[in-house]
Design an enzyme around this catalytic site. Sequence first.
Site, PDB file in Angstrom:
ATOM      1  CE1 TYR A  51      -2.229   3.773   4.732  1.00  0.00           C
ATOM      2  CE2 TYR A  51      -0.429   4.652   3.587  1.00  0.00           C
ATOM      3  CZ  TYR A  51      -1.109   3.728   3.576  1.00  0.00           C
ATOM      4  OH  TYR A  51      -1.060   2.398   3.207  1.00  0.00           O
ATOM      5  NE  ARG A  87      -8.126  -5.289   4.383  1.00  0.00           N
ATOM      6  CZ  ARG A  87      -7.171  -4.558   5.056  1.00  0.00           C
ATOM      7  NH1 ARG A  87      -6.682  -3.280   4.216  1.00  0.00           N
ATOM      8  NH2 ARG A  87      -6.711  -4.495   5.952  1.00  0.00           N
ATOM      9  NE  ARG A 104       0.422  -5.824   3.345  1.00  0.00           N
ATOM     10  CZ  ARG A 104      -0.644  -5.221   3.783  1.00  0.00           C
ATOM     11  NH1 ARG A 104      -1.495  -6.008   4.494  1.00  0.00           N
ATOM     12  NH2 ARG A 104      -0.665  -3.846   3.574  1.00  0.00           N
ATOM     13  CD  GLU A 128      -7.953   3.824   0.661  1.00  0.00           C
ATOM     14  OE1 GLU A 128      -7.883   2.941  -0.116  1.00  0.00           O
ATOM     15  OE2 GLU A 128      -7.867   3.767   1.868  1.00  0.00           O
TER      16      GLU A 128
END
Length: 140
Positions: A51, A87, A104, A128
Amino acid sequence: MATELTLSIIKPDATKRNLTGKIISKFEEAGLRVVASKRIHLSPAQAGAFYAEHSERPFYAELCEFMSSEPVVVQVLAGENAIAKNREVMGATDPAEAAEGTIRKEFALSKGENSAHGSDSPESAAREIAFFFSGLELVG
Ligand code: RTP
Ligand code: MG
């Protein structure tokens, strides 16, 4: 459109509550395919390196501590438009703002402990994925 790859992390709050399978089901139901997967326990330094883009943000220390608090499941997801689709399935960063049916909304505890990570651009996805996996570990 060609198949796209993205990096997903099932975060410590979710692995701790045994939600790994339910979260993977959300990806699969959206047409994303798991082409690489492993469960690891990040050190604070490894979480910080992952991060690094957030190193100047006020929540960085808390984020590194959280991401190294319990095991995570890191995965490469493949599919059409995989970055945006992942996402969308995750929902907004803050569960209070996440749409119905998203990971979420259903599972996140807070804006910080929000159950899943997903790459936000093709450049992030490439970086990533390479952070966690070698090319040999991606099995379509
Ligand atoms: P991610 O990178 O984990 O997929 O999440 P994101 O794109 O939706 O959000 P981002 O802005 O990149 O933030 C990375 C992660 O840092 C934690 N965070 N905490 N307490 C706070 O205000 C705060 N803001 C962000 C979350 O775990 C977020 O997912
Ligand atoms: Mg992000």
